[in-house]
Design a protein around this motif. Sequence first.
Motif, short mmCIF file in Angstrom:
data_model
loop_
_atom_site.label_atom_id
_atom_site.label_comp_id
_atom_site.label_asym_id
_atom_site.label_seq_id
_atom_site.Cartn_x
_atom_site.Cartn_y
_atom_site.Cartn_z
N HIS A 167 -2.67 -7.74 -0.40
CA HIS A 167 -1.98 -8.38 0.51
C HIS A 167 -2.63 -8.33 1.98
O HIS A 167 -2.28 -8.68 2.83
N LYS A 168 -3.58 -7.72 1.94
CA LYS A 168 -4.49 -7.49 3.30
C LYS A 168 -5.94 -8.23 3.26
O LYS A 168 -5.52 -9.18 3.59
N THR B 138 -6.81 2.36 9.15
CA THR B 138 -6.16 1.40 9.76
C THR B 138 -6.28 1.19 11.18
O THR B 138 -6.34 -0.07 11.74
N ASP C 259 -7.65 5.96 -0.39
CA ASP C 259 -6.81 5.01 0.09
C ASP C 259 -7.87 4.06 0.56
O ASP C 259 -8.09 3.81 1.75
N GLY D 63 0.62 -1.18 -0.08
CA GLY D 63 -0.03 0.08 -0.15
C GLY D 63 0.85 1.13 -0.19
O GLY D 63 0.41 2.29 -0.68
N THR D 64 2.02 1.13 0.61
CA THR D 64 2.73 2.30 0.80
C THR D 64 3.29 2.69 -0.56
O THR D 64 3.32 3.99 -0.95
C1 LIG Z 1 -5.33 2.51 5.08
C2 LIG Z 1 -3.92 2.01 4.72
N1 LIG Z 1 -3.11 2.59 3.92
C3 LIG Z 1 -1.73 2.23 3.86
C4 LIG Z 1 -1.27 1.29 4.44
C5 LIG Z 1 0.21 0.76 4.16
O1 LIG Z 1 0.14 -0.33 3.43
P1 LIG Z 1 1.29 -1.40 3.32
O2 LIG Z 1 1.90 -1.66 4.76
O3 LIG Z 1 0.94 -2.54 2.19
O4 LIG Z 1 2.56 -0.51 2.86
C6 LIG Z 1 -2.07 0.45 5.42
C7 LIG Z 1 -1.58 -0.52 6.02
O5 LIG Z 1 -2.03 -0.84 6.98
C8 LIG Z 1 -3.29 0.85 5.57
O6 LIG Z 1 -4.27 0.27 6.57
#
Ligand SMILES: Cc1ncc(COP(=O)(O)O)c(C=O)c1O
Length: 455
Positions: A259-260, A199, A224, A123-124
Motif C-alpha cells: 500500500h505504499k 520514512t 524494514d 507495515g506496522t
Molecule cells: C519504513 C517504514 N516502516 C514502517 C512504516 C509503517 O507502515 P504503516 O503505516 O503501513 O503501518 C512506514 C510508514 O511510512 C515506513 O515508512
Amino acid sequence: MQFEKETLKILPGALRALEEGFAALPAIETSAPGQERMAEVMQQVALRLRDNYPYFHPFYAGQMLKPPHPIARAAYALATWINPNNHALDGGRASSAMEKEAVAEIAGMFGWQTHVGHLSSGGTMANLEALWVAGQLHPGKKIAASAQAHYTHRRIRRVVGLPFAELPCDPRGRMETQALAERLARGDIGCVVATVGTTGMGSIDPLPEILRLRTQYGFRLHVDAAYGGYFTLAGNLTAETRAAYDRIGQADSIVVDPHKHGLQPYGCGCVLFRDPSVGALYKHDSPYTYFTSKDLHLGEISLECSRPGASAVALWATQKLLPLTRGGEFAAGLEACREAAISLAERLAADSRWLVPFPPELDIVVWAPRAATVRGASELAQRIFTAAAKRSLHLALIRLPIGYFPALAADSTDHQETVLCLRSVLMKPEHREWLNRILPTLDAAYRDAMEESEP
Ligand SMILES: Cc1ncc(COP(=O)(O)O)c(C=O)c1O
C-alpha cells in the motif's frame, strides 16, 4: 477532469463472470434496496470526501500517499461482492490462493524461492510480526534500530516486551555501523532492524557492513523495506544503494508495503520470513476454523484472525498486469520517481536559497531554506509549506537534527538542536514531468513567505 473513470466500465462484465460461477444456486432477490436513498447518501459521502488533500494529483508532493492502480481499485471492488476472509480457506479459498501467489512474487523480488509470509493491514502489523518472531527466537535480547527507523519500532518493542537500542545515523541518515559494532560487542542484541528506505529521508542502511557484523556476532536481521522494498526492481540506483538491495535476500525477515509503492489501497502490508519453519511459532488451534482443507490456512501463520481477501485479490490483479520484473512497466514507474527526486534535489542544490543535505537515494527529498539562524530557517520552512499549500502545492515538513545541515549550524548562533525542513515524497511517476510546474510554484511560495516575513 481529475479522476479516471474508465475502469468503472470493466466492472459489470467482471461481475457477470463472477456471478456465473454461482449459477447452480437457487436464485435470490438481488436488487439493492432504496436506490434513491443510497444515491443521496453517496452524494453526501462525496461531499464529505472533498475535505482531503489531492493525493492523486502530482501537486500533492507531500507525504507517502498516492492512489491505487485502477485495476487494484476494480479488483478490490469486485471481491467485495464475495467479501472473502483470508484467515482460513473456509472463508476465502480463491483469495487465499491468490495471496499465496502474490506474496511469493514479492518474495521472488528478493530471490527467495521458499519463504513463509502473508499480507497484513500495513507495515506496522507486518513489522510487529517480524519482531515478535525475533523475540521468540532471542527472548529478552534487545532490538537495535537506527534513530531514523520508523517510530513504530519503538512502540512495537514495548508491545512485544523487548528492550531496545537506538543507534545513531551518519550524515546521510543511515545506521552508523561503528556504533552498531560497539553495541553488538556487549552481547545483548538479538535482532537488528535495518531500514531500506527510511520514512523521513529515504536512506538505506548499509546492509553489506551489517551482514559482515552478523557473521561475527550472529544476530537476527530484519529488513524494514515497507516503503523502499519495491525499488529493488529499479535500474537507476547508485552502485552503493544497489549493493544494499542485492543483499536484502540475506535477511531473516523482510517487510514490504504494497500500500505504499505497490499501487494498492490501504491496508496492505506484507511480512516475509526466509525460514518457513518459523511458521511453527504461530501454532495454535481454532475451534471455529480450518475444517475445509488440510492445506495451509493463512490464519495459521498470521497473528491477525480476519483479513480482507479483497486486498489479496487487488494485489494479485495488479501484479498480473504489472509483473514485478526488472525492466518492466512497474519498475519504470519507480525509476521515474527516483529521477524526479534526483532532479528536484539537483535543482534545489544549485539554488543558493536552499540547502540539500545529500542526494536522494530513492524518491524522498529533504531540504531547508537558507537563513541567518536555525530558528529563522525553521520558521521560513513552515511559512513556505503554508504558502505552497495556498497555491495548491502540497509538501511535507520534517524536523531533523541540525547535524544534517552543517552549513546552517555553522552560520547560526542560536544553538538549536533541530531544524524544521521541507520534505517531498515524489512517489508518482508523473512527478518527473510535473517538476516544471512544481518548481515555479515553490518559487512563488518562497516569495510569498519572504514577503510575509518582511515588516
Ligand atoms: C519504513 C517504514 N516502516 C514502517 C512504516 C509503517 O507502515 P504503516 O503505516 O503501513 O503501518 C512506514 C510508514 O511510512 C515506513 O515508512
